[in-house]
Design a protein around this motif. Structure first.
Motif, short mmCIF file in Angstrom:
data_model
loop_
_atom_site.label_atom_id
_atom_site.label_comp_id
_atom_site.label_asym_id
_atom_site.label_seq_id
_atom_site.Cartn_x
_atom_site.Cartn_y
_atom_site.Cartn_z
N ALA A 236 -11.44 -27.69 -13.33
CA ALA A 236 -10.94 -26.78 -13.63
C ALA A 236 -13.31 -25.86 -14.25
N GLU A 237 -13.61 -25.25 -13.21
CA GLU A 237 -14.75 -24.67 -12.71
C GLU A 237 -15.52 -26.23 -12.82
N SER A 238 -16.86 -25.51 -13.86
CA SER A 238 -17.22 -26.92 -14.56
C SER A 238 -17.50 -28.44 -14.72
N LYS A 239 -15.36 -28.70 -15.40
CA LYS A 239 -15.12 -29.24 -16.06
C LYS A 239 -14.71 -30.05 -15.32
N LEU A 240 -14.90 -32.01 -15.50
CA LEU A 240 -14.40 -32.43 -14.64
C LEU A 240 -13.24 -33.27 -15.31
N VAL A 241 -12.53 -33.71 -14.91
CA VAL A 241 -11.25 -34.87 -15.91
C VAL A 241 -11.38 -36.01 -14.30
N GLN A 242 -11.94 -36.96 -14.56
CA GLN A 242 -12.00 -38.23 -13.59
C GLN A 242 -10.76 -39.18 -14.36
N LEU A 243 -9.80 -39.04 -12.80
CA LEU A 243 -8.94 -40.21 -13.13
C LEU A 243 -8.33 -40.95 -11.76
N ALA A 244 -10.29 -41.67 -11.01
CA ALA A 244 -9.92 -42.25 -10.18
C ALA A 244 -9.27 -43.23 -9.90
N ARG A 245 -9.32 -44.06 -11.07
CA ARG A 245 -8.90 -45.08 -12.00
C ARG A 245 -7.97 -44.97 -12.33
N ARG A 246 -6.82 -44.13 -12.60
CA ARG A 246 -5.99 -44.09 -13.34
C ARG A 246 -4.84 -42.76 -12.33
N PRO A 247 -4.47 -43.89 -11.11
CA PRO A 247 -3.32 -43.46 -10.12
C PRO A 247 -2.12 -42.64 -10.53
N VAL A 248 -1.47 -43.02 -11.76
CA VAL A 248 -0.39 -42.92 -12.22
C VAL A 248 -0.41 -41.24 -12.92
N LEU A 249 -2.11 -41.44 -13.31
CA LEU A 249 -1.80 -39.75 -14.63
C LEU A 249 -1.99 -38.59 -13.08
N PHE A 250 -2.73 -39.63 -12.33
CA PHE A 250 -2.95 -38.63 -11.06
C PHE A 250 -1.82 -38.39 -10.38
N ALA A 251 -1.08 -39.35 -9.85
CA ALA A 251 -0.04 -38.82 -9.62
C ALA A 251 0.81 -37.59 -10.69
N LEU A 252 1.44 -37.70 -11.53
CA LEU A 252 1.64 -36.74 -12.42
C LEU A 252 0.75 -35.75 -12.50
N ALA A 253 -0.22 -35.53 -12.04
CA ALA A 253 -0.34 -34.16 -12.56
C ALA A 253 -0.62 -33.75 -11.20
N ARG A 254 -0.58 -33.83 -10.07
CA ARG A 254 -0.14 -34.23 -9.09
C ARG A 254 1.22 -32.98 -8.49
N ALA A 255 1.83 -33.93 -8.78
CA ALA A 255 3.40 -33.10 -8.84
C ALA A 255 3.52 -32.11 -10.04
N LEU A 256 2.65 -32.25 -10.82
CA LEU A 256 3.05 -30.80 -12.06
C LEU A 256 2.10 -29.82 -11.51
N GLY A 257 1.31 -29.94 -10.12
CA GLY A 257 0.60 -28.64 -9.99
C GLY A 257 0.87 -27.92 -8.80
N GLU A 258 2.32 -29.48 -7.78
CA GLU A 258 2.55 -28.58 -6.89
C GLU A 258 3.95 -27.69 -7.19
N ALA A 259 4.13 -28.10 -8.02
CA ALA A 259 5.69 -27.38 -9.41
C ALA A 259 4.74 -26.19 -10.04
N TRP A 260 3.89 -26.15 -9.89
CA TRP A 260 3.19 -25.11 -10.74
C TRP A 260 3.73 -23.43 -9.82
N PRO A 261 4.41 -22.79 -10.78
CA PRO A 261 4.37 -21.99 -12.39
C PRO A 261 5.71 -22.95 -12.47
N GLY A 262 6.59 -23.56 -12.12
CA GLY A 262 6.90 -24.39 -12.10
C GLY A 262 7.39 -26.11 -13.06
N ASP A 263 9.26 -26.15 -13.74
CA ASP A 263 8.44 -27.52 -13.88
C ASP A 263 8.59 -28.59 -12.96
N VAL A 264 8.74 -29.39 -13.71
CA VAL A 264 9.21 -30.56 -12.66
C VAL A 264 10.21 -32.15 -13.66
N ALA A 265 11.42 -32.39 -12.71
CA ALA A 265 12.12 -32.92 -13.40
C ALA A 265 11.60 -34.53 -13.52
#
Length: 406
Positions: A236-265
């Motif tokens: 988000a602009e200059s702020k970074l959250v590194q999840l390269a070593r946490r693939p499960v967390l990034f998979a969740l974040a990506r699923a939420l991002g693809e569904a935005w602005p809706g939710d994911v079951a």
């Protein structure tokens, strides 16, 4: 140095290996062996080139330290072209010291450029940049200046700096024109074409479209919350959250991002993050734990909120949420990205460039070979892997490299 050696050297400097061989092909003295090795390298026969250069190094007397150092530089360039990234860098450092001490500025600068290009190839951008900063620019020939600017452009591309890359490639094109080497000019033109080639896909509100490097740079400069699936980073602009070593967390974040602005079951999140086809209470408990971890990591830039059916993502700023994905997504996309440069790679070189174990890379290569996506030649340590360049996209964003501000 006799006239034939001088003429052969001039032919090689202008990219005419056949002209050089016509003058020294039948000679076995040390200077001729070195020039024959360079000519064979320019023609693409790297194994024969390496053998000739090593013979030349042995043929020069111990008192001819500069000539031996030049042979080391040539062998290092052959290793780089052969993607032999494990070639001993200490030898090149020793040769560089000799060349600088003896005042051979052009070849010393060439040696620094080779090390910078090797570091760039394996994604060590800061170290590559430091090497380039030490290059003696006034000592560069037009050809070496073009190579220098190509390396600068390569760093800029991997850092998603399209403007800086374009400026460097303009300088490289000018230097290549002065060098009058067709192969070098073609390499510069190929690099310039990458700036217009899609390097990623933008996924937003259920739609997707390809993005060129300049568009990715503009995206990073906007207020949009980006789920960067090229490097597993949330930005988000200059702020970074590194999840390269946490693939499960990034998979969740990506699923939420693809569904935005809706939710994911919840069942969808369980399937995407854990591969759970039939979720039980243990899976749901783990999902709650991982969502809690993701909520904590994303707290400075976004909120993860529970809904009746699952979870939704809300950015803290006023921008949208998008996903930046690879142009082609599959299990071994990173391996294919390196092979897509059209060069032949050894398994050990791929492991070094990817920062992965040799066993992991060999397993990936076996699977890709079985699928017909890569091919190999040679046996044992001489085995190399290659694939035709994948049409329609560039590979720069697939390389492991830190983002600006990372």
């Amino acid at each position: 140095m006799d006239s034939l050696i001088t003429a052969a050297a001039r032919a090689l400097a202008t990219g005419d290996p056949l002209g050089a061989l016509n003058r020294v092909a039948l000679r076995d003295d040390a200077p001729a062996l070195a020039l024959r090795g360079i000519a064979m390298a320019q023609l693409g026969d790297m194994e024969r080139a390496r053998g000739l250069v090593r013979r030349a190094a042995r043929a020069f007397s111990p008192r001819e330290a500069v000539a031996r150092a030049r042979c080391t530089v040539v062998e290092a360039e052959i290793a780089l072209a052969s993607r032999d990234l494990a070639w001993p860098a200490k030898s090149l450092v020793s040769a560089l010291t000799v060349l600088e001490t003896q005042g051979d500025r052009a070849n010393a600068a060439h040696a620094r450029l080779l090390e910078a290009r090797r570091l760039l190839l394996i994604g060590r951008l800061d170290e590559a940049e430091r090497q380039l900063a030490q290059v003696d620019l006034p000592a560069l020939t037009p050809a070496l200046r073009a190579v220098h600017e190509l390396a600068v452009a390569g760093i800029s591309m991997r850092r998603v700096q399209a403007g800086a890359a374009r400026a460097a490639l303009t300088r490289a094109a000018e230097a290549a024109r002065w060098a009058r080497i067709p192969a070098l000019a073609a390499e510069v033109n190929e690099a310039r074409a990458l700036l217009k080639t899609p390097v990623a896909r933008l996924i937003s509100r259920g739609e997707e479209r390809p993005l060129a490097l300049e568009e990715v740079e503009a995206l990073f400069a906007s207020k949009v919350l980006v789920m960067d699936a090229c490097r597993n980073v949330v930005r988000a602009e200059s702020k970074l959250v590194q999840l390269a070593r946490r693939p499960v967390l990034f998979a969740l974040a990506r699923a939420l991002g693809e569904a935005w602005p809706g939710d994911v079951a919840r069942d969808v999140l369980l399937a995407q993050a854990f591969g759970a086809k039939h979720a039980d209470e243990s899976h749901r408990a783990r999902l709650r734990v991982e969502i809690g971890r993701l909520r904590g990591l994303l707290k400075p830039i976004a909120q993860v909120t529970a809904t009746k059916h699952g979870f939704t993502l809300t950015p803290r700023g006023s921008g949208d949420v998008v996903v930046l994905a690879r142009p082609v997504e599959e299990r071994h996309a990173a391996v294919l990205a390196f092979l897509a440069d059209g060069e032949s790679w050894s398994g050990s070189a791929l492991a070094l460039a990817l920062g992965a174990s040799a066993r992991t890379v060999q397993r990936a290569l076996r699977e890709l070979t079985a699928e017909g996506k890569v091919r190999s030649f040679g046996r044992g340590r001489a085995r190399r892997w290659t694939t035709p360049p994948l049409p329609g996209f560039a590979t720069t964003l697939l390389l492991t490299a830190p983002l600006p501000g990372g």
